[in-house]
Motif scaffolding. Structure first.
Motif, PDB file in Angstrom:
ATOM      1  N   ARG A 214       0.845  -1.209   0.000  1.00 40.03           N
ATOM      2  CA  ARG A 214       0.000   0.000   0.000  1.00 40.03           C
ATOM      3  C   ARG A 214       0.869   1.244   0.000  1.00 40.03           C
ATOM      4  NH1 ARG A 214      -4.880  -2.217   1.321  1.00 40.03           N
ATOM      5  NH2 ARG A 214      -5.993  -0.279   0.961  1.00 40.03           N
ATOM      6  N   TYR A 215       1.940   1.197   0.816  1.00 44.65           N
ATOM      7  CA  TYR A 215       2.860   2.343   0.889  1.00 44.65           C
ATOM      8  C   TYR A 215       3.542   2.534  -0.460  1.00 44.65           C
ATOM      9  CZ  TYR A 215       7.221   4.828   1.937  1.00 44.65           C
ATOM     10  OH  TYR A 215       8.271   5.701   1.911  1.00 44.65           O
ATOM     11  N   MET A 216       4.010   1.418  -1.059  1.00 47.30           N
ATOM     12  CA  MET A 216       4.734   1.510  -2.339  1.00 47.30           C
ATOM     13  C   MET A 216       3.829   2.076  -3.436  1.00 47.30           C
ATOM     14  SD  MET A 216       7.688   0.667  -1.464  1.00 47.30           S
ATOM     15  CE  MET A 216       8.400   1.015  -3.062  1.00 47.30           C
ATOM     16  N   LEU A 217       2.572   1.622  -3.475  1.00 48.06           N
ATOM     17  CA  LEU A 217       1.677   2.055  -4.558  1.00 48.06           C
ATOM     18  C   LEU A 217       1.120   3.457  -4.294  1.00 48.06           C
ATOM     19  CD1 LEU A 217       0.205   1.115  -7.199  1.00 48.06           C
ATOM     20  CD2 LEU A 217      -1.750   0.673  -5.756  1.00 48.06           C
ATOM     21  N   ILE A 218       0.508   3.654  -3.105  1.00 43.59           N
ATOM     22  CA  ILE A 218      -0.222   4.910  -2.878  1.00 43.59           C
ATOM     23  C   ILE A 218       0.724   6.067  -2.580  1.00 43.59           C
ATOM     24  CG2 ILE A 218      -1.962   6.034  -1.417  1.00 43.59           C
ATOM     25  CD1 ILE A 218      -3.302   3.329  -1.047  1.00 43.59           C
ATOM     26  N   LYS A 224       5.204  -1.500  -9.690  1.00 47.91           N
ATOM     27  CA  LYS A 224       5.927  -2.750  -9.949  1.00 47.91           C
ATOM     28  C   LYS A 224       6.332  -3.430  -8.619  1.00 47.91           C
ATOM     29  CE  LYS A 224       9.914  -4.377 -12.480  1.00 47.91           C
ATOM     30  NZ  LYS A 224      11.273  -3.888 -12.610  1.00 47.91           N
ATOM     31  N   THR A 225       6.947  -2.643  -7.734  1.00 43.20           N
ATOM     32  CA  THR A 225       7.366  -3.196  -6.437  1.00 43.20           C
ATOM     33  C   THR A 225       6.151  -3.614  -5.611  1.00 43.20           C
ATOM     34  OG1 THR A 225       9.136  -1.579  -6.527  1.00 43.20           O
ATOM     35  CG2 THR A 225       8.898  -2.764  -4.457  1.00 43.20           C
ATOM     36  N   ALA A 226       5.086  -2.794  -5.684  1.00 45.74           N
ATOM     37  CA  ALA A 226       3.876  -3.103  -4.922  1.00 45.74           C
ATOM     38  C   ALA A 226       3.302  -4.443  -5.373  1.00 45.74           C
ATOM     39  CB  ALA A 226       2.839  -1.997  -5.103  1.00 45.74           C
ATOM     40  N   ARG A 227       3.248  -4.637  -6.704  1.00 43.57           N
ATOM     41  CA  ARG A 227       2.696  -5.878  -7.261  1.00 43.57           C
ATOM     42  C   ARG A 227       3.545  -7.077  -6.829  1.00 43.57           C
ATOM     43  NH1 ARG A 227      -0.590  -7.218 -11.554  1.00 43.57           N
ATOM     44  NH2 ARG A 227      -0.831  -5.031 -12.106  1.00 43.57           N
TER      45      ARG A 227
END
Length: 501
Positions: A214-218, A224-227
């Motif tokens: 959540r931190y990586m995406l939002i 990419k890292t979030a996925r």
């Protein structure tokens, strides 16, 4: 929508991340709460010896003052640690902050370990403050990290893991503190410095686990890292639906702008969540849990437990605490959060009233002291299933991504200030009111129970956005960004969320 109802599961990666974060950070919080209770007499002798070597005779009042400072430096450090939560988790991420936080554990562990050799009690006082910072950060960042990496159907159970490790930390400190283990003249510096070991283990192992997706995406916009992190945590390739739900949350937040602690208080859409966090944390700390532990030894001795056996009864109480918190992990997804809080505060309120009556009649009837012991154990059980573990779980669930760090900062600040206040005020309450001091705690438990009954909704198995919707009604606001979301193809989720009203 059928496909989307796939239930999350507890994968090996998720379980290991929870255990390492729990052992490396939350364990130390519990351990350092209890670590100076048992060796207190030996440490006071050390304080007196050092002082008299330097300055001559030492008065009892000065010793009491120095000891109170040693004890209360810990929650004071916790308070400052809480103030650092939001800036650190936004800059370094959740996992990054936990790794950085190990400095505040390893350094004071070394300081406390060498304090006796160095012949300085000031080192201990300073180290207690620094290790307090570590506890202040970890008591907020671990629930945030675990709450964000857990699937929604296990968020409650995984959210209790930090509290479980806090109780294990308390128990380990109680066991180490037994006179013929480490609670003696030779053993206490080793006992105080043990806190650096979990930190070192966490420092070695946690880097191999994913940062909060959540931190990586939002917050970082790094899909990419979030996925990749989500795929590892969930144990399957197809994580589109969860990523989509995060994007929906991101857009509904973008419409509200970035949040700091100050403008957190000005948002109407977060008013009741914020009040709830403040009430729950004050209720948790001011319900007398620390006072009960503080009082336990004298209750046991007055019940006729021999002095050298009191420490074993204390360990028994610590074990009950751990056992009940384990039970809460398994119950919370079935019973929900609200029910556990209500039962917990109800039990604590009843136990405080009974304890007051028992302490009042303590000397008149032979069997009454045993009632006191039972009250303490019932109180510990009540606190362990609701008031101790649930507030951090609900704090994670009531806020969305950008409001979560400042919300934890508020929660942590209230938590540690209340803790500090109880530690400071209780000895005076006890000498002034005696047994009646527990009536005050009973009233606080009752007030918190009524607030929870009226205001807090059940957050079990809801997405973060759905929980915001539950509160939107009470805050008399609409959650923004629905129109924009529909354009991005998240219709099913928005309609799904609307049905939650």
């Amino acid at each position: 929508m059928e496909k989307s109802e796939r239930k999350g599961r507890v994968t090996l990666i998720l379980a290991a991340a929870a255990l390492i974060a729990g052992f490396g950070s939350s364990f130390q919080y519990g351990y350092n709460v209890a670590v100076i209770n048992s060796p207190a007499p030996e440490m006071k002798l050390f304080y007196t010896r050092i002082y008299e070597d330097r300055y001559g005779p030492m008065s009892d009042n000065l010793l009491t003052l120095l000891w109170s400072v040693t004890v209360s430096m810990y929650p004071l450090g916790g308070f400052f640690g809480s103030l650092m939560v939001a800036p650190l988790v936004n800059k370094f991420g959740r996992k990054g902050t936990l790794l950085f936080n190990n400095i505040f554990s390893i350094v004071p562990a070394i300081m406390m370990g060498v304090s006796e050799v160095a012949g300085s009690f000031e080192i201990i006082i300073a180290a207690r403050f620094i290790v307090g910072i570590c506890a202040g950060l970890s008591s907020n960042v671990v629930p945030m990290y675990l709450g964000e990496i857990a699937p929604k159907n296990y968020r409650g159970a995984i959210g209790i893991v930090p509290q479980l490790f806090i109780t294990v930390g308390i128990l380990v400190a109680q066991v180490f503190g037994i006179r013929n283990i480490l609670g003696n003249m030779e053993g206490w510096p080793i006992m105080l410095s043990f806190t650096g070991i979990p930190a070192a283990i966490q420092l070695m192992l946690l880097p191999f686990f994913p940062e909060s997706p959540r931190y990586m995406l939002i917050q970082k916009g790094d899909e990419k890292t979030a996925r990749k992190g989500l795929q590892r945590l969930r144990g399957w390739e197809d994580v589109d639906e969860e990523l989509c739900e995060m994007r929906v949350e991101e857009q509904s937040e973008r419409a509200e702008g970035r949040l700091s602690v100050l403008n957190l208080f000005t948002f109407r859409s977060l008013r009741w969540q914020l009040l709830s966090v403040i009430f729950m944390n004050m209720g948790q700390q001011l319900s007398g849990v620390n006072a009960i532990y503080y009082y336990a030894d004298s209750i046991y001795s007055s019940a006729g437990v021999a002095d050298d056996h009191v420490q074993y009864v204390t360990v028994g109480t610590g074990a009950v605490n751990v056992f009940m918190t384990i039970a809460a992990v398994f119950i919370v997804e079935k019973s929900g959060r609200k029910l556990l809080l209500l039962i917990g505060f109800g039990v604590c309120c009843g136990a405080c009233v009974l304890l007051t009556i028992a302490l009042y009649f303590q000397t008149t009837l032979d069997w009454i002291p045993y009632v006191s012991i039972v009250c303490v154990i019932i109180y510990v059980i009540g606190h362990a299933i609701g008031p101790s573990p649930i507030p951090t779980v609900i704090t994670t669930e009531m806020f969305r991504q950008s409001s979560r760090p400042p919300a934890f900062m508020v929660a942590g600040t209230v938590h540690w200030l209340s803790n500090f206040t109880v530690g400071l005020v209780f000895p005076f309450l006890e000498s002034g009111l005696g047994a009646y001091s527990f009536i005050i705690f009973a009233c606080i438990c009752l007030a918190t129970l009524i607030y929870i009954w009226v205001v807090i909704p059940e957050t079990k198995n809801k997405t973060f956005l759905e929980t915001s919707m539950l509160f939107a009604h009470r805050n008399k606001v609409d959650i923004v960004a629905e129109a924009e979301i529909k354009e991005t193809g998240g219709e099913s989720i928005v309609q799904h969320v609307q049905t939650a009203f």
